[in-house]
Design a protein around this motif. Structure first.
Motif, PDB file in Angstrom:
ATOM      1  N   HIS A   1     -15.970  -6.653  14.894  1.00  0.00           N
ATOM      2  CA  HIS A   1     -15.449  -7.290  16.106  1.00  0.00           C
ATOM      3  C   HIS A   1     -15.210  -6.248  17.200  1.00  0.00           C
ATOM      4  CE1 HIS A   1     -13.091  -9.989  18.642  1.00  0.00           C
ATOM      5  NE2 HIS A   1     -12.220  -8.999  18.743  1.00  0.00           N
ATOM      6  N   TRP A   2     -14.526  -5.182  16.846  1.00  0.00           N
ATOM      7  CA  TRP A   2     -14.219  -4.148  17.836  1.00  0.00           C
ATOM      8  C   TRP A   2     -15.487  -3.486  18.370  1.00  0.00           C
ATOM      9  CZ3 TRP A   2     -10.437  -1.987  20.745  1.00  0.00           C
ATOM     10  CH2 TRP A   2      -9.183  -2.594  20.646  1.00  0.00           C
ATOM     11  N   ARG A   3     -16.415  -3.171  17.507  1.00  0.00           N
ATOM     12  CA  ARG A   3     -17.620  -2.448  17.949  1.00  0.00           C
ATOM     13  C   ARG A   3     -18.546  -3.330  18.771  1.00  0.00           C
ATOM     14  NH1 ARG A   3     -17.965   0.145  12.065  1.00  0.00           N
ATOM     15  NH2 ARG A   3     -16.725   2.020  12.446  1.00  0.00           N
TER      16      ARG A   3
ATOM     17  N   ASP B   1      -9.799   5.806  16.795  1.00  0.00           N
ATOM     18  CA  ASP B   1      -8.688   4.909  17.117  1.00  0.00           C
ATOM     19  C   ASP B   1      -8.751   3.624  16.306  1.00  0.00           C
ATOM     20  OD1 ASP B   1      -7.956   6.752  19.093  1.00  0.00           O
ATOM     21  OD2 ASP B   1      -8.770   5.543  20.735  1.00  0.00           O
ATOM     22  N   LEU B   2      -9.953   3.199  15.949  1.00  0.00           N
ATOM     23  CA  LEU B   2     -10.114   1.905  15.293  1.00  0.00           C
ATOM     24  C   LEU B   2      -9.375   1.838  13.958  1.00  0.00           C
ATOM     25  CD1 LEU B   2     -13.851   1.068  16.073  1.00  0.00           C
ATOM     26  CD2 LEU B   2     -11.783   0.492  17.381  1.00  0.00           C
ATOM     27  N   GLU B   3      -9.328   2.931  13.225  1.00  0.00           N
ATOM     28  CA  GLU B   3      -8.602   2.932  11.944  1.00  0.00           C
ATOM     29  C   GLU B   3      -7.107   2.740  12.179  1.00  0.00           C
ATOM     30  OE1 GLU B   3      -9.836   2.730   8.929  1.00  0.00           O
ATOM     31  OE2 GLU B   3     -11.925   2.999   9.561  1.00  0.00           O
ATOM     32  N   VAL B   4      -6.586   3.340  13.246  1.00  0.00           N
ATOM     33  CA  VAL B   4      -5.169   3.159  13.579  1.00  0.00           C
ATOM     34  C   VAL B   4      -4.926   1.709  13.990  1.00  0.00           C
ATOM     35  CG1 VAL B   4      -3.283   3.893  15.104  1.00  0.00           C
ATOM     36  CG2 VAL B   4      -4.962   5.573  14.287  1.00  0.00           C
ATOM     37  N   PHE B   5      -5.800   1.155  14.829  1.00  0.00           N
ATOM     38  CA  PHE B   5      -5.661  -0.243  15.263  1.00  0.00           C
ATOM     39  C   PHE B   5      -5.700  -1.186  14.062  1.00  0.00           C
ATOM     40  CE2 PHE B   5      -8.005   0.749  19.535  1.00  0.00           C
ATOM     41  CZ  PHE B   5      -6.940   1.536  19.950  1.00  0.00           C
ATOM     42  N   LEU B   6      -6.588  -0.897  13.116  1.00  0.00           N
ATOM     43  CA  LEU B   6      -6.695  -1.721  11.907  1.00  0.00           C
ATOM     44  C   LEU B   6      -5.382  -1.692  11.130  1.00  0.00           C
ATOM     45  CD1 LEU B   6      -8.349  -3.380   9.810  1.00  0.00           C
ATOM     46  CD2 LEU B   6      -9.024  -1.166   8.814  1.00  0.00           C
ATOM     47  N   ALA B   7      -4.825  -0.531  10.920  1.00  0.00           N
ATOM     48  CA  ALA B   7      -3.551  -0.423  10.197  1.00  0.00           C
ATOM     49  C   ALA B   7      -2.449  -1.164  10.939  1.00  0.00           C
ATOM     50  CB  ALA B   7      -3.187   1.049  10.006  1.00  0.00           C
ATOM     51  N   GLN B   8      -2.428  -1.060  12.264  1.00  0.00           N
ATOM     52  CA  GLN B   8      -1.410  -1.752  13.057  1.00  0.00           C
ATOM     53  C   GLN B   8      -1.567  -3.264  12.944  1.00  0.00           C
ATOM     54  OE1 GLN B   8      -2.120   0.089  16.884  1.00  0.00           O
ATOM     55  NE2 GLN B   8      -0.667   1.742  16.462  1.00  0.00           N
TER      56      GLN B   8
ATOM     57  N   PRO C   1      -3.656 -13.585  12.529  1.00  0.00           N
ATOM     58  CA  PRO C   1      -3.918 -13.126  11.160  1.00  0.00           C
ATOM     59  C   PRO C   1      -4.712 -11.821  11.136  1.00  0.00           C
ATOM     60  CG  PRO C   1      -5.349 -14.981  11.707  1.00  0.00           C
ATOM     61  CD  PRO C   1      -4.416 -14.789  12.874  1.00  0.00           C
ATOM     62  N   ALA C   2      -4.307 -10.914  10.266  1.00  0.00           N
ATOM     63  CA  ALA C   2      -5.033  -9.662  10.087  1.00  0.00           C
ATOM     64  C   ALA C   2      -6.413  -9.947   9.508  1.00  0.00           C
ATOM     65  CB  ALA C   2      -4.241  -8.734   9.175  1.00  0.00           C
ATOM     66  N   ARG C   3      -7.408  -9.248  10.040  1.00  0.00           N
ATOM     67  CA  ARG C   3      -8.784  -9.434   9.578  1.00  0.00           C
ATOM     68  C   ARG C   3      -9.145  -8.376   8.534  1.00  0.00           C
ATOM     69  NH1 ARG C   3     -10.454  -9.574  15.794  1.00  0.00           N
ATOM     70  NH2 ARG C   3      -8.816  -8.016  15.657  1.00  0.00           N
ATOM     71  N   PRO C   4     -10.044  -8.728   7.614  1.00  0.00           N
ATOM     72  CA  PRO C   4     -10.537  -7.714   6.675  1.00  0.00           C
ATOM     73  C   PRO C   4     -11.183  -6.561   7.450  1.00  0.00           C
ATOM     74  CG  PRO C   4     -11.286  -9.909   6.041  1.00  0.00           C
ATOM     75  CD  PRO C   4     -10.649 -10.034   7.396  1.00  0.00           C
ATOM     76  N   ARG C   5     -11.185  -5.385   6.856  1.00  0.00           N
ATOM     77  CA  ARG C   5     -11.640  -4.156   7.521  1.00  0.00           C
ATOM     78  C   ARG C   5     -13.003  -4.299   8.192  1.00  0.00           C
ATOM     79  NH1 ARG C   5     -14.297   0.704   6.900  1.00  0.00           N
ATOM     80  NH2 ARG C   5     -13.132   2.476   7.753  1.00  0.00           N
ATOM     81  N   GLU C   6     -14.016  -4.732   7.462  1.00  0.00           N
ATOM     82  CA  GLU C   6     -15.365  -4.783   8.048  1.00  0.00           C
ATOM     83  C   GLU C   6     -15.451  -5.792   9.193  1.00  0.00           C
ATOM     84  OE1 GLU C   6     -17.760  -2.559   7.840  1.00  0.00           O
ATOM     85  OE2 GLU C   6     -16.329  -1.534   6.534  1.00  0.00           O
TER      86      GLU C   6
END
Length: 155
Positions: free
Chosen positions: A45-47, A15-22, A35-40
């Motif tokens: 943050h999520w983990r 799910d995290l990849e979908v949340f990142l794209a959103q 503001p959107a955060r960089p991927r890592e």
């Protein structure tokens, strides 16, 4: 209210990849003033701050088998806050209304707070539809946000 099959479930790693794209949708960033955060940084943050914190209540929003977004409740000091994020393709279909209703049946803490950006009228209306009431304003940087509170006992 949407006639679509809206459900909540625990978050899984994919799910995290979908949340990142959103989170990186430019219109979502504009409306939320978040503001959107960089991927890592996003994944860390999520983990660590969401999935590994037992005081955080988080659910994935599903529409059929599609990941539509997420709902999260967390503590900031003495206050329990709620937040959510949905993919743009799910906006305006009643999915947020259904998902928030389901989440509020599971998240029993009251009072429960939310602080959407004042210009995000759809988000403010969604919260007010579920009984949240305006209780002031807060500032995040230069942006004014509406502080809403839900005091009614959980069903």
């Amino acid at each position: 209210m949407s006639g679509e099959d809206v459900r909540l479930r625990d978050v899984v790693e994919t799910d995290l990849e979908v949340f990142l794209a959103q989170e990186h949708d430019p219109e979502a960033v504009r409306r939320s003033r978040f503001p959107a955060r960089p991927r890592e940084r996003f994944l860390t943050h999520w983990r660590t701050r969401i999935l590994d914190d037992p005081t955080v209540h988080v659910q994935t929003i599903l529409v059929g088998d599609e990941v539509a977004g997420n709902l999260v409740a967390w503590w900031e000091g003495e206050r329990r806050f709620i937040g959510y994020w949905m993919g743009r393709e799910f906006w305006g279909r009643g999915i947020g209304t259904q998902a928030l209703g389901l989440f509020l049946l599971r998240e029993k803490t009251r009072p429960l707070y939310a602080d959407p950006f004042h210009g995000n009228t759809a988000s403010v209306r969604l919260l007010e539809r579920h009984g949240f009431q305006r209780s002031g304003t807060v500032w995040h940087g230069d942006d004014e946000h509406i502080l809403l509170v839900l005091n009614d006992p959980a069903p």
